[in-house]
Design an enzyme around this catalytic site. Sequence first.
Site, PDB file in Angstrom:
ATOM      1  N   CYS A   2       0.663  -1.532  -0.203  1.00  0.00           N
ATOM      2  CA  CYS A   2      -0.312   0.296  -0.368  1.00  0.00           C
ATOM      3  C   CYS A   2       0.542   1.554   0.127  1.00  0.00           C
ATOM      4  O   CYS A   2       2.235   1.207  -0.034  1.00  0.00           O
ATOM      5  CB  CYS A   2      -1.313   0.162   1.484  1.00  0.00           C
ATOM      6  SG  CYS A   2      -1.454  -1.753   1.767  1.00  0.00           S
ATOM      7  N   ARG A  27       1.075   2.202  -5.957  1.00  0.00           N
ATOM      8  CA  ARG A  27       1.765   0.569  -5.195  1.00  0.00           C
ATOM      9  C   ARG A  27       0.564   0.271  -4.338  1.00  0.00           C
ATOM     10  O   ARG A  27       0.151  -1.044  -3.964  1.00  0.00           O
ATOM     11  CB  ARG A  27       2.151   1.541  -3.741  1.00  0.00           C
ATOM     12  CG  ARG A  27       3.557   2.538  -3.597  1.00  0.00           C
ATOM     13  CD  ARG A  27       4.177   2.833  -2.906  1.00  0.00           C
ATOM     14  NE  ARG A  27       4.393   2.379  -1.451  1.00  0.00           N
ATOM     15  CZ  ARG A  27       5.393   1.170  -1.147  1.00  0.00           C
ATOM     16  NH1 ARG A  27       6.239   1.217  -1.923  1.00  0.00           N
ATOM     17  NH2 ARG A  27       5.403  -0.205  -0.446  1.00  0.00           N
ATOM     18  N   TRP A  74      -3.615  -1.720  -1.067  1.00  0.00           N
ATOM     19  CA  TRP A  74      -3.867  -3.053  -1.845  1.00  0.00           C
ATOM     20  C   TRP A  74      -4.025  -4.326  -1.238  1.00  0.00           C
ATOM     21  O   TRP A  74      -3.549  -4.218  -0.064  1.00  0.00           O
ATOM     22  CB  TRP A  74      -2.406  -2.855  -2.420  1.00  0.00           C
ATOM     23  CG  TRP A  74      -1.904  -4.258  -3.062  1.00  0.00           C
ATOM     24  CD1 TRP A  74      -1.259  -5.562  -2.480  1.00  0.00           C
ATOM     25  CD2 TRP A  74      -2.568  -4.695  -4.275  1.00  0.00           C
ATOM     26  NE1 TRP A  74      -1.348  -6.809  -3.542  1.00  0.00           N
ATOM     27  CE2 TRP A  74      -2.232  -5.794  -4.745  1.00  0.00           C
ATOM     28  CE3 TRP A  74      -2.621  -3.747  -5.758  1.00  0.00           C
ATOM     29  CZ2 TRP A  74      -2.703  -6.654  -5.529  1.00  0.00           C
ATOM     30  CZ3 TRP A  74      -3.059  -4.538  -7.069  1.00  0.00           C
ATOM     31  CH2 TRP A  74      -2.822  -6.243  -6.623  1.00  0.00           C
ATOM     32  N   ASN A 100       1.186  -0.219   6.455  1.00  0.00           N
ATOM     33  CA  ASN A 100       1.254  -0.630   4.946  1.00  0.00           C
ATOM     34  C   ASN A 100       1.840  -2.700   5.437  1.00  0.00           C
ATOM     35  O   ASN A 100       3.069  -2.047   6.133  1.00  0.00           O
ATOM     36  CB  ASN A 100       2.347  -0.460   4.045  1.00  0.00           C
ATOM     37  CG  ASN A 100       2.749  -0.913   2.643  1.00  0.00           C
ATOM     38  OD1 ASN A 100       2.199  -2.049   2.174  1.00  0.00           O
ATOM     39  ND2 ASN A 100       4.450  -0.777   2.475  1.00  0.00           N
ATOM     40  N   GLY A 101       1.481  -3.143   5.353  1.00  0.00           N
ATOM     41  CA  GLY A 101       2.233  -5.116   5.381  1.00  0.00           C
ATOM     42  C   GLY A 101       1.336  -5.598   6.020  1.00  0.00           C
ATOM     43  O   GLY A 101       0.327  -5.914   5.741  1.00  0.00           O
ATOM     44  N   GLU A 478       7.838 -20.534 -20.503  1.00  0.00           N
ATOM     45  CA  GLU A 478       8.044 -18.825 -19.659  1.00  0.00           C
ATOM     46  C   GLU A 478       9.348 -18.698 -20.346  1.00  0.00           C
ATOM     47  O   GLU A 478       8.469 -17.432 -20.451  1.00  0.00           O
ATOM     48  CB  GLU A 478       7.778 -19.340 -17.760  1.00  0.00           C
ATOM     49  CG  GLU A 478       7.595 -17.818 -17.533  1.00  0.00           C
ATOM     50  CD  GLU A 478       6.711 -17.045 -17.465  1.00  0.00           C
ATOM     51  OE1 GLU A 478       5.684 -17.503 -18.335  1.00  0.00           O
ATOM     52  OE2 GLU A 478       6.918 -15.924 -17.233  1.00  0.00           O
ATOM     53  N   LYS A 482       8.542 -15.095 -22.152  1.00  0.00           N
ATOM     54  CA  LYS A 482       8.902 -13.458 -21.619  1.00  0.00           C
ATOM     55  C   LYS A 482       9.701 -12.731 -22.812  1.00  0.00           C
ATOM     56  O   LYS A 482       8.884 -11.242 -23.084  1.00  0.00           O
ATOM     57  CB  LYS A 482       9.775 -13.592 -20.446  1.00  0.00           C
ATOM     58  CG  LYS A 482       8.761 -14.447 -19.394  1.00  0.00           C
ATOM     59  CD  LYS A 482       8.657 -13.208 -17.947  1.00  0.00           C
ATOM     60  CE  LYS A 482       6.950 -12.231 -18.308  1.00  0.00           C
ATOM     61  NZ  LYS A 482       6.488 -13.849 -18.120  1.00  0.00           N
ATOM     62  N   GLU A 485       7.044 -11.655 -25.570  1.00  0.00           N
ATOM     63  CA  GLU A 485       5.846 -10.268 -25.427  1.00  0.00           C
ATOM     64  C   GLU A 485       6.956  -9.313 -25.308  1.00  0.00           C
ATOM     65  O   GLU A 485       5.916  -8.350 -25.027  1.00  0.00           O
ATOM     66  CB  GLU A 485       4.950 -10.606 -24.072  1.00  0.00           C
ATOM     67  CG  GLU A 485       6.082 -11.706 -22.529  1.00  0.00           C
ATOM     68  CD  GLU A 485       5.110 -11.469 -21.558  1.00  0.00           C
ATOM     69  OE1 GLU A 485       3.770 -11.196 -21.675  1.00  0.00           O
ATOM     70  OE2 GLU A 485       5.179 -11.991 -20.410  1.00  0.00           O
ATOM     71  N   HIS A 501      12.077 -34.677 -32.893  1.00  0.00           N
ATOM     72  CA  HIS A 501      11.509 -35.585 -32.952  1.00  0.00           C
ATOM     73  C   HIS A 501      10.917 -34.162 -34.642  1.00  0.00           C
ATOM     74  O   HIS A 501       9.707 -33.663 -34.760  1.00  0.00           O
ATOM     75  CB  HIS A 501      10.374 -35.503 -32.431  1.00  0.00           C
ATOM     76  CG  HIS A 501      10.164 -36.878 -31.155  1.00  0.00           C
ATOM     77  ND1 HIS A 501      11.026 -37.849 -31.722  1.00  0.00           N
ATOM     78  CD2 HIS A 501      10.750 -36.543 -30.454  1.00  0.00           C
ATOM     79  CE1 HIS A 501      10.664 -39.052 -31.490  1.00  0.00           C
ATOM     80  NE2 HIS A 501      11.173 -37.872 -29.763  1.00  0.00           N
ATOM     81  N   LYS A 600      -2.207  -5.407 -19.510  1.00  0.00           N
ATOM     82  CA  LYS A 600      -1.723  -6.619 -18.300  1.00  0.00           C
ATOM     83  C   LYS A 600      -3.388  -7.548 -17.786  1.00  0.00           C
ATOM     84  O   LYS A 600      -2.333  -8.430 -17.365  1.00  0.00           O
ATOM     85  CB  LYS A 600      -2.019  -4.864 -16.975  1.00  0.00           C
ATOM     86  CG  LYS A 600      -1.108  -6.120 -15.702  1.00  0.00           C
ATOM     87  CD  LYS A 600      -0.288  -6.381 -15.854  1.00  0.00           C
ATOM     88  CE  LYS A 600       0.306  -7.024 -14.457  1.00  0.00           C
ATOM     89  NZ  LYS A 600       1.983  -7.820 -14.636  1.00  0.00           N
TER      90      LYS A 600
HETATM   91  C1  AGP Z   1       2.333 -12.928 -18.857  1.00  0.00           C
HETATM   92  O1  AGP Z   1       3.337 -12.126 -18.882  1.00  0.00           O
HETATM   93  C2  AGP Z   1       1.356 -12.162 -19.773  1.00  0.00           C
HETATM   94  N1  AGP Z   1       1.391 -10.952 -19.290  1.00  0.00           N
HETATM   95  C3  AGP Z   1       0.417 -12.833 -20.024  1.00  0.00           C
HETATM   96  O2  AGP Z   1       0.277 -14.466 -21.018  1.00  0.00           O
HETATM   97  C4  AGP Z   1      -0.395 -13.368 -18.161  1.00  0.00           C
HETATM   98  O3  AGP Z   1       0.558 -13.531 -17.918  1.00  0.00           O
HETATM   99  C5  AGP Z   1      -2.161 -14.290 -18.854  1.00  0.00           C
HETATM  100  O4  AGP Z   1      -2.884 -12.758 -19.780  1.00  0.00           O
HETATM  101  C6  AGP Z   1      -2.594 -14.355 -17.849  1.00  0.00           C
HETATM  102  O5  AGP Z   1      -3.102 -12.975 -16.689  1.00  0.00           O
HETATM  103  P1  AGP Z   1      -3.775 -13.489 -15.019  1.00  0.00           P
HETATM  104  O6  AGP Z   1      -2.852 -14.236 -14.269  1.00  0.00           O
HETATM  105  O7  AGP Z   1      -4.333 -11.935 -15.462  1.00  0.00           O
HETATM  106  O8  AGP Z   1      -5.104 -14.184 -15.624  1.00  0.00           O
END
Ligand code: AGP
Length: 605
Positions: A2, A27, A74, A100-101, A478, A482, A485, A501, A600
Amino acid sequence: MCGIVGYIGDNKAKDVVIEGLEKLEYRGYDSAGIAVLKDGNLFVEREVGKLSELKNLIRNKDLMSNIAIGHTRWATHGEPSVANAHPHTSTGYDIAVVHNGIIENFMELREMLSKKGHVFRSATDTETIVHLIADYYIDNLEIAVIKALEELEGAYAIAVVSKHEPDRIIVARKGSPLIIGVGEHENIIASDVTATLKYTDKVVYLNDGEVAVVKADSVKLMNSNGVELPLDIKIVDWDISAAEKLGYKHFMLKEIFEQPEVIINTLRGKIYSEQVEIKEISAEILHGIKRVSVIACGTSFHAGLVGKYIIEEELRIPVSLDVASEFRYRNPIIEEDTLYLVVSQSGETADTLAALREVKAHGAKVIGIVNVVGSTIAREANGVIYTNAGPEIGVASTKAFIAQLVSFYLLMLQIGRIQEKISKGKEREYIKILEKIPNQIENILKNHLYIQSVSKSLTFVKSIMYVGRNINYPIALEGALKLKEISYIHAEGYQAGELKHGPIALIDEFTPSVAVCVKGSTYAKTLSNIQEIKARKGKVIIIATEGDDKIKNEGMDVLYIPEISELFSPLLTVIYMQLIAYYVAEIKGLDVDKPRNLAKSVTVE
Ligand code: AGP
């Protein structure tokens, strides 16, 4: 995580606090509030939603004062609501606190204080603090605060005001940041310098266990025994935008470096006398499960895939995985003795939410592993494990992912204890391994400039292959995600054994690979896959285990993780994946925090 702001000086307290909260909104932003002392009284205004809602609420209210504290929340305990918004006040409305905590022993304290007649009006852990201070208060606020803090377990950064002592703000910290901006006949307290920089570049950083009495013309710093300490005033030379990221160039890099603290916060309040107790999940849900079905998207799906390896390896319970957007359209077979887990940082992903509703419509139980408290998925699930990673601003998920992994280890241990599949000794051993991870990640992060130099070699390639086996196969996925994206370079994650394969046809001197080859059950096989890549002139960056001299000459670069059981290695190998992707995108000069075409939280199907 927070945001806290407080001001004492001349009659602009409300404006300084509101402005400071705006700077701290990154935050946390699910509710906000302010308390001012005026004409011998305490006035508190709170509103759910973003800070703009609070500003609308107080627009026409006369809150001019020379002392105020404020908070942007938060949520960690208690959904976003006015009742749960800070500041929280004592029963007699004479003391107000912002925090905050996470207070771990808040339930016991709440019970004790309620019995003594204190009236609780929220579901938060924070409210316990203000009633505890009021319980100790006679005629000295700083003494009452010091005594109350002795009983708190967990993390806190707090600011306290009382209508009985309107010339001071008492602040204290343990485990959560708090600073004092030292001005001319005015002082400002805040969670970080973004809220104080406009007024002063002089800052005192409180250390854990310290308490301060902040007046308009003085700051008295003490240790937890009330012994006065010298003021160590620093000069801050950041500009505001750098300060919001605490000096990091991007939120994503800040969030990567927050991961040690995030793991501590994810573990906090879930381990009691050497055993895992995730209070938000009832034992009966876990008792009879014979299967687990994990449903998620993107990075959260990768966390679920690691969870599959964890649960199947340790509990011998079969785990199925589905990408949420596929799950709900394949006419899934929903079974009663299956535990459905949805994983989501935002708690608002439309595909994952739809899958949750599909499962519930068939009468089965769903548990959410979620970061945003009070989000739709968190509210609609039958139980929730909050990852407590704090707001994740970078679109590319990093700290939330690691918190999701920790949640899977904790869930495995809790199911294991309830179903008597994990011995007490193993539970203690695994908890100790988890508690060492933050320090091990800190040590990996110290290599970040070397990783930046390694990443340079990947900056202008057209495609990269990520490979891993067993529990590090999801980390290969992953790593590829990363990179894709945020750097817009094509990358694919593959099981290392799958290369022969077909995908190995892609390998040549222009297509490098990143291979996870840590000590474990598939080390030798992965090493031979690396040699297959090299035989096709493919360059390889290897993530290996410290002390593995055999691998030293196998890769163009070798990045080491400390010795660790293979089961827990994803918590460390993923750090390199995050940093490689970050530095490739940063070197390319791209918008790391807001990559093109992405959001996001994907709230559309
Ligand atoms: C992750 O780096 C991406 N931004 C994306 O794949 C994300 O993980 C996915 O959209 C799921 O989002 P969520 O965890 O908020 O459900």
